[in-house]
Design an enzyme around this catalytic site. Structure first.
Site, PDB file in Angstrom:
ATOM      1  CD  GLU A   1      36.103  27.107   5.022  1.00  0.00           C
ATOM      2  OE1 GLU A   1      35.014  27.560   4.626  1.00  0.00           O
ATOM      3  OE2 GLU A   1      37.069  27.814   5.335  1.00  0.00           O
TER       4      GLU A   1
ATOM      5  CG  HIS B   1      36.808  21.026  12.193  1.00  0.00           C
ATOM      6  ND1 HIS B   1      36.791  21.317  13.538  1.00  0.00           N
ATOM      7  CD2 HIS B   1      36.371  22.136  11.556  1.00  0.00           C
ATOM      8  CE1 HIS B   1      36.346  22.548  13.711  1.00  0.00           C
ATOM      9  NE2 HIS B   1      36.098  23.079  12.521  1.00  0.00           N
TER      10      HIS B   1
HETATM   11  N1  ACO Z   1      44.217  16.692   3.800  1.00  0.00           N
HETATM   12  C1  ACO Z   1      45.284  15.894   3.993  1.00  0.00           C
HETATM   13  N2  ACO Z   1      45.792  15.624   5.210  1.00  0.00           N
HETATM   14  C2  ACO Z   1      45.207  16.193   6.256  1.00  0.00           C
HETATM   15  C3  ACO Z   1      44.080  17.036   6.118  1.00  0.00           C
HETATM   16  C4  ACO Z   1      43.592  17.272   4.833  1.00  0.00           C
HETATM   17  N3  ACO Z   1      42.537  18.077   4.624  1.00  0.00           N
HETATM   18  N4  ACO Z   1      43.691  17.456   7.344  1.00  0.00           N
HETATM   19  C5  ACO Z   1      44.548  16.919   8.230  1.00  0.00           C
HETATM   20  N5  ACO Z   1      45.452  16.161   7.562  1.00  0.00           N
HETATM   21  C6  ACO Z   1      46.544  15.393   8.137  1.00  0.00           C
HETATM   22  C7  ACO Z   1      47.790  16.279   8.314  1.00  0.00           C
HETATM   23  O1  ACO Z   1      48.605  16.293   7.187  1.00  0.00           O
HETATM   24  C8  ACO Z   1      48.457  15.606   9.477  1.00  0.00           C
HETATM   25  O2  ACO Z   1      49.138  14.451   9.036  1.00  0.00           O
HETATM   26  P1  ACO Z   1      50.684  14.226   9.396  1.00  0.00           P
HETATM   27  O3  ACO Z   1      50.715  14.226  10.911  1.00  0.00           O
HETATM   28  O4  ACO Z   1      51.007  12.924   8.769  1.00  0.00           O
HETATM   29  O5  ACO Z   1      51.396  15.393   8.802  1.00  0.00           O
HETATM   30  C9  ACO Z   1      47.305  15.115  10.324  1.00  0.00           C
HETATM   31  O6  ACO Z   1      46.198  14.982   9.446  1.00  0.00           O
HETATM   32  C10 ACO Z   1      46.950  16.080  11.457  1.00  0.00           C
HETATM   33  O7  ACO Z   1      46.903  17.398  10.938  1.00  0.00           O
HETATM   34  P2  ACO Z   1      46.830  18.681  11.868  1.00  0.00           P
HETATM   35  O8  ACO Z   1      47.062  19.871  11.029  1.00  0.00           O
HETATM   36  O9  ACO Z   1      47.648  18.492  13.089  1.00  0.00           O
HETATM   37  O10 ACO Z   1      45.327  18.558  12.334  1.00  0.00           O
HETATM   38  P3  ACO Z   1      44.425  19.720  12.870  1.00  0.00           P
HETATM   39  O11 ACO Z   1      43.421  19.127  13.731  1.00  0.00           O
HETATM   40  O12 ACO Z   1      45.218  20.804  13.435  1.00  0.00           O
HETATM   41  O13 ACO Z   1      43.831  20.195  11.445  1.00  0.00           O
HETATM   42  C11 ACO Z   1      42.867  21.529   9.833  1.00  0.00           C
HETATM   43  C12 ACO Z   1      42.699  20.885  11.209  1.00  0.00           C
HETATM   44  C13 ACO Z   1      43.932  22.601   9.918  1.00  0.00           C
HETATM   45  C14 ACO Z   1      41.536  22.143   9.436  1.00  0.00           C
HETATM   46  C15 ACO Z   1      43.284  20.457   8.781  1.00  0.00           C
HETATM   47  O14 ACO Z   1      42.379  19.399   8.776  1.00  0.00           O
HETATM   48  C16 ACO Z   1      43.475  21.044   7.388  1.00  0.00           C
HETATM   49  O15 ACO Z   1      44.522  21.611   7.094  1.00  0.00           O
HETATM   50  N6  ACO Z   1      42.430  20.910   6.504  1.00  0.00           N
HETATM   51  C17 ACO Z   1      42.504  21.464   5.167  1.00  0.00           C
HETATM   52  C18 ACO Z   1      42.196  22.961   5.173  1.00  0.00           C
HETATM   53  C19 ACO Z   1      40.726  23.242   5.478  1.00  0.00           C
HETATM   54  O16 ACO Z   1      39.837  22.525   5.053  1.00  0.00           O
HETATM   55  N7  ACO Z   1      40.504  24.336   6.228  1.00  0.00           N
HETATM   56  C20 ACO Z   1      39.171  24.728   6.685  1.00  0.00           C
HETATM   57  C21 ACO Z   1      38.937  24.287   8.079  1.00  0.00           C
HETATM   58  S1  ACO Z   1      37.265  24.537   8.610  1.00  0.00           S
HETATM   59  C22 ACO Z   1      37.215  26.092   9.304  1.00  0.00           C
HETATM   60  O17 ACO Z   1      38.127  26.553   9.919  1.00  0.00           O
HETATM   61  C23 ACO Z   1      36.056  26.911   9.097  1.00  0.00           C
END
Ligand code: ACO
Length: 374
Positions: A306, A252
Site C-alpha cells: 500500500e 503484513h
Molecule cells: N504500524 C505500527 N504498528 C504496527 C503496524 C504498523 N503499520 N503493523 C503492525 N503493528 C504492530 C501492532 O500494533 C501490534 O503491536 P502490539 O501487539 O504491541 O499492539 C503488532 O504489530 C502486531 O499487529 P497485528 O495487527 O496483530 O499484526 P497483523 O499481522 O495482523 O497485521 C496489518 C497486519 C493489519 C496489515 C498491520 O500490519 C497493519 O495494521 N498495518 C497498517 C495498515 C496497512 O498498511 N494496511 C494494508 C495492508 S496490505 C493489504 O492488505 C493489501
C-alpha cells in the site's frame, strides 16, 4: 483452538497464487508476479489467473476481445449511478454499482464469462461515477484501447500517455491476486453457500475497503503530506508510534520480510513520481522501518504494497479516493479466479467458534409477564 484472526490457518487449497511470506515471494500460477508485471499486459494475467496457463499471444486474442466487448454498460447502469447519493464515497458507490449489475446474468455457479463481465464492467462503472460526480458526461469505452489504458481514458476523457498507462497496468498486475487475503476469503465464503459472483464481489469490495486491508494507500500518501519534508520524518513517525498509531503501508500478516510488490512498486514510483516526492517517500520509508524495528522489536514489520502503491497511483494522477476502488478493479481478476476455483470443488465454509459466554442461565419465574406495553 486456532490463532486469533485465523493467523497461519490453512482454510483450503488453491492453485492460483502462492504467497511465500518468509521468503518475500509472490507468484501467480507459478510465475513471479513482478516478472509478469514487467513483461505482460493485464489481459494476459487475467488469462493466466482464470485459465491457469499463459496465453499464446500477448494480449490474448480471445480474452482481450471478450473484455473489450463487455466494457459498455448494460441499460440501467447509468440510472443507478444517477441515483447514488450526492457525495457518495467511490468505494461505496462501486459496491452499490456492482450489486446493481444485472443479477440474472450471474446465476450460480460462476462462469468464466461472468468473471470477464465483472472485470470488464467495473472500470466503466467507476469511471462513469467519477465523471458524474464532477458534472461531466460519461465517456464511452474505446474499443481500440487496452483494459487499463481505457480505464484512464474513460476517467479523463482523453487517451493517456503510454508511460502513465503502463505504470498503472503494472500496478494492476501486481495487485491482481494475493492468496487467501481477507476480501478473497470473504468472497469464497459467499460463493461456498452457492450464492452468486456479484454477491461475492460486493462482499469482497466491503472487505477490501477497511484500512487493515485495501484502505491504506490514500492514508499512506496523506502521511507523506503531513510529514512534508524528509527532515520532519523522524519526529512525526516517533510521535505517531508514541500515540500507538499504526503507520499505513507497513506490516503484513503474511510477509515477515519485504513485500515483493512493494519492491516492484518502488521501482515503478522511481520512474513515475516527481523526484522530490519519491525522495520524501524513500526517507519516510527508511525512517519508519527503523522506528518500527525499535518500537516493535518482536514484530517483523516491513513496507507493504500500500505504501508504494499509493505513491504510484498518485503519480499516475488518480484522485485519492479512487485509490482503493482502483485496487478493487485490479483484484476483480483474482476474485473471479477464486470464485471459479471455489465452485469447482465446493463445500460450505462454516468454521467453528469457541463459546466463552455465560451458560445455563434461566429467566426468573414471571420475569416476562406484564412488561409489554402494547
Ligand atoms: N504500524 C505500527 N504498528 C504496527 C503496524 C504498523 N503499520 N503493523 C503492525 N503493528 C504492530 C501492532 O500494533 C501490534 O503491536 P502490539 O501487539 O504491541 O499492539 C503488532 O504489530 C502486531 O499487529 P497485528 O495487527 O496483530 O499484526 P497483523 O499481522 O495482523 O497485521 C496489518 C497486519 C493489519 C496489515 C498491520 O500490519 C497493519 O495494521 N498495518 C497498517 C495498515 C496497512 O498498511 N494496511 C494494508 C495492508 S496490505 C493489504 O492488505 C493489501
Amino acid at each position: 483452538m486456532t490463532g486469533k484472526g485465523l493467523e497461519s490457518v490453512e482454510v483450503g487449497e488453491s492453485a492460483i497464487s502462492f504467497v511465500e511470506g518468509a521468503q518475500g515471494r509472490l507468484s501467480f500460477r507459478g510465475y513471479p508476479a513482478s516478472e509478469l508485471a514487467r513483461a505482460l499486459c493485464y489481459e494476459s494475467v487475467v488469462h493466466l489467473l482464470l485459465r491457469g496457463s499463459l496465453p499464446a499471444d500477448d494480449p490474448p486474442r480471445e480474452i482481450d476481445a471478450e473484455l473489450r466487448a463487455r466494457r459498455p454498460l448494460p441499460a440501467g447502469a447509468l440510472a443507478v449511478i444517477e441515483h447514488l447519493p450526492p457525495g457518495a464515497a467511490p468505494m461505496d458507490a462501486l459496491r452499490t454499482m456492482v450489486s446493481a449489475l444485472d443479477g440474472h446474468a450471474f446465476p450460480y455457479p460462476p462462469t468464466e464469462t461472468q468473471g470477464l463481465e465483472l472485470i470488464a464492467r467495473t472500470p466503466t462503472l467507476l469511471a462513469a461515477f467519477e465523471r458524474r460526480r464532477h458534472g461531466a458526461p460519461p465517456v464511452d469505452p474505446d474499443p481500440g484501447a487496452g483494459h487499463v489504458t481505457d480505464y484512464l481514458g474513460m476517467l479523463e476523457g482523453r487517451r493517456p500517455e503510454p508511460e502513465r498507462a503502463r505504470a498503472l497496468e503494472r500496478y494492476f498486475i501486481l495487485l491482481a491476486d494475493h492468496g487467501m487475503n481477507a476480501s478473497t476469503f470473504a468472497l469464497r465464503v459467499v460463493l461456498s453457500t452457492q450464492s452468486d459472483l456479484l454477491s461475492g464481489a460486493t462482499t469482497g469490495i466491503g472487505a477490501l475497503k477497511g484500512p487493515l486491508h485495501g484502505g491504506a494507500p490514500a492514508k499512506a500518501v496523506e502521511m507523506l503530506d503531513a510529514i512534508g519534508r524528509p527532515e520532519n520524518a523522524e519526529e512525526w513517525i516517533r510521535a505517531a508510534l508514541a500515540r500507538h498509531e499504526r503507520l499505513m503501508g507497513f506490516g503484513h500478516r503474511a510477509y515477515k520480510v519485504e513485500d515483493p510488490r512493494a519492491e516492484a512498486l518502488r521501482e515503478i514510483a522511481r520512474g513515475t513520481a516527481r523526484p522530490e516526492r519519491f525522495r520524501l517517500a524513500e526517507a519516510v520509508e527508511r525512517t519508519a522501518l527503523r522506528a518500527l524495528r525499535e518500537a516493535k522489536p518482536r514484530e517483523r514489520i516491513y513496507t507493504n504494497v500500500e505504501f508504494w502503491g499509493g505513491v504510484v497511483l498518485e503519480a499516475v494522477g488518480l484522485p485519492r479516493d479512487l485509490f482503493t476502488p482502483t485496487f478493487a478493479l485490479a483484484r476483480t481478476a483474482g476474485w473471479a479466479a477464486h470464485a471459479l476455483e471455489q465452485a469447482a470443488d465446493n463445500r460450505l465454509i462454516r468454521p467453528d467458534v469457541r463459546y466463552v459466554g455465560p451458560r445455563d442461565l434461566h429467566l426468573p419465574p414471571g420475569a416476562i409477564a406484564g412488561r409489554r406495553s402494547d
